[in-house]
Write a protein that holds these residues in place. Structure first.
Motif, short mmCIF file in Angstrom:
data_model
loop_
_atom_site.label_atom_id
_atom_site.label_comp_id
_atom_site.label_asym_id
_atom_site.label_seq_id
_atom_site.Cartn_x
_atom_site.Cartn_y
_atom_site.Cartn_z
N VAL A 69 0.93 -1.03 0.16
CA VAL A 69 -0.06 0.16 -0.13
C VAL A 69 0.92 1.12 -0.10
CG1 VAL A 69 -1.63 1.20 1.37
CG2 VAL A 69 -1.74 -1.17 1.17
N LEU A 70 0.54 2.24 -0.84
CA LEU A 70 1.12 3.56 -0.94
C LEU A 70 0.35 4.57 -0.47
CD1 LEU A 70 3.63 5.21 -1.80
CD2 LEU A 70 2.84 5.19 -4.13
N ALA A 71 0.70 5.16 0.61
CA ALA A 71 -0.08 6.23 1.01
C ALA A 71 0.67 7.61 0.76
CB ALA A 71 -0.14 6.24 2.59
N VAL A 72 -0.29 8.40 0.12
CA VAL A 72 0.45 9.78 -0.04
C VAL A 72 -0.39 10.93 0.55
CG1 VAL A 72 0.96 11.41 -2.35
CG2 VAL A 72 1.06 8.64 -2.53
N LYS A 73 0.42 11.87 1.14
CA LYS A 73 -0.41 12.89 1.83
C LYS A 73 0.03 14.29 1.29
CE LYS A 73 -1.70 10.66 5.48
NZ LYS A 73 -2.79 10.43 6.23
N LYS A 74 -0.83 15.31 1.24
CA LYS A 74 -0.25 16.58 0.84
C LYS A 74 0.72 16.97 1.54
CE LYS A 74 -2.69 21.11 0.51
NZ LYS A 74 -3.63 21.94 0.67
N TRP A 75 1.62 17.58 0.79
CA TRP A 75 2.68 18.24 1.38
C TRP A 75 2.51 19.50 2.02
CZ3 TRP A 75 7.79 17.30 2.79
CH2 TRP A 75 8.64 18.20 2.74
N PHE A 76 3.30 19.96 3.02
CA PHE A 76 3.23 21.21 3.53
C PHE A 76 4.74 21.49 4.32
CE2 PHE A 76 1.30 18.87 6.88
CZ PHE A 76 1.85 19.40 8.22
N GLU A 77 5.02 22.64 4.21
CA GLU A 77 6.23 23.13 4.77
C GLU A 77 6.04 23.16 6.52
OE1 GLU A 77 9.27 24.07 3.73
OE2 GLU A 77 8.52 23.50 1.97
N MET A 78 7.31 22.26 7.00
CA MET A 78 7.17 22.10 8.34
C MET A 78 8.52 22.84 9.03
SD MET A 78 6.20 18.28 9.19
CE MET A 78 7.56 17.21 8.63
N ARG A 79 8.26 23.54 9.99
CA ARG A 79 9.31 24.29 10.56
C ARG A 79 9.91 23.40 11.40
NH1 ARG A 79 6.55 28.81 13.96
NH2 ARG A 79 8.92 29.11 14.61
#
Length: 115
Positions: free
Chosen positions: A7-17
């Protein structure tokens, strides 16, 4: 053998400090220690946010992980979005072994679980 299903799970990217990424240690069912993940920098503002950080991570652990992770001892990495103190799970790691304790030693983490 090989897994029969991948299973490949893809999440929306967001910048993390990086200053708001934390490693959390669960030992014998209790959240016993938290450290910043970025060990190469000192983020002085974290001292002023200590209560909010620990409160947010403890609440996240209690509401999202206690009944979901079938392990008594594990390590999870989390990100806190500072504008609303929302916690995001980054990953879950085995307790000990190849998982790095970062600013702690493993004896310190296990000792914190006895306090």
């Amino acid at each position: 053998g090989r897994p029969t299903r991948v299973v490949l799970a893809v999440k929306k990217w967001f910048e993390m400090r990086t200053s708001m990424e934390f490693r959390c240690f669960v030992y014998k069912g209790k959240l016993v220690a938290v450290t910043q993940r970025d060990c190469s920098n000192c983020y002085e503002f974290l001292a002023d946010c200590r209560r909010q950080i620990t409160s947010s991570l403890t609440e996240f652990f209690r509401t999202s992980l206690v009944n979901s992770v079938p392990l008594k001892s594990f390590v999870f990495d989390a990100y806190i979005r500072q504008r609303d103190w929302r916690v995001f799970l980054v990953d879950i790691n085995p307790f000990g072994g190849l998982t790095q304790p970062l600013l702690f030693s493993w004896p310190e983490v296990m000792g914190a679980g006895r306090e």
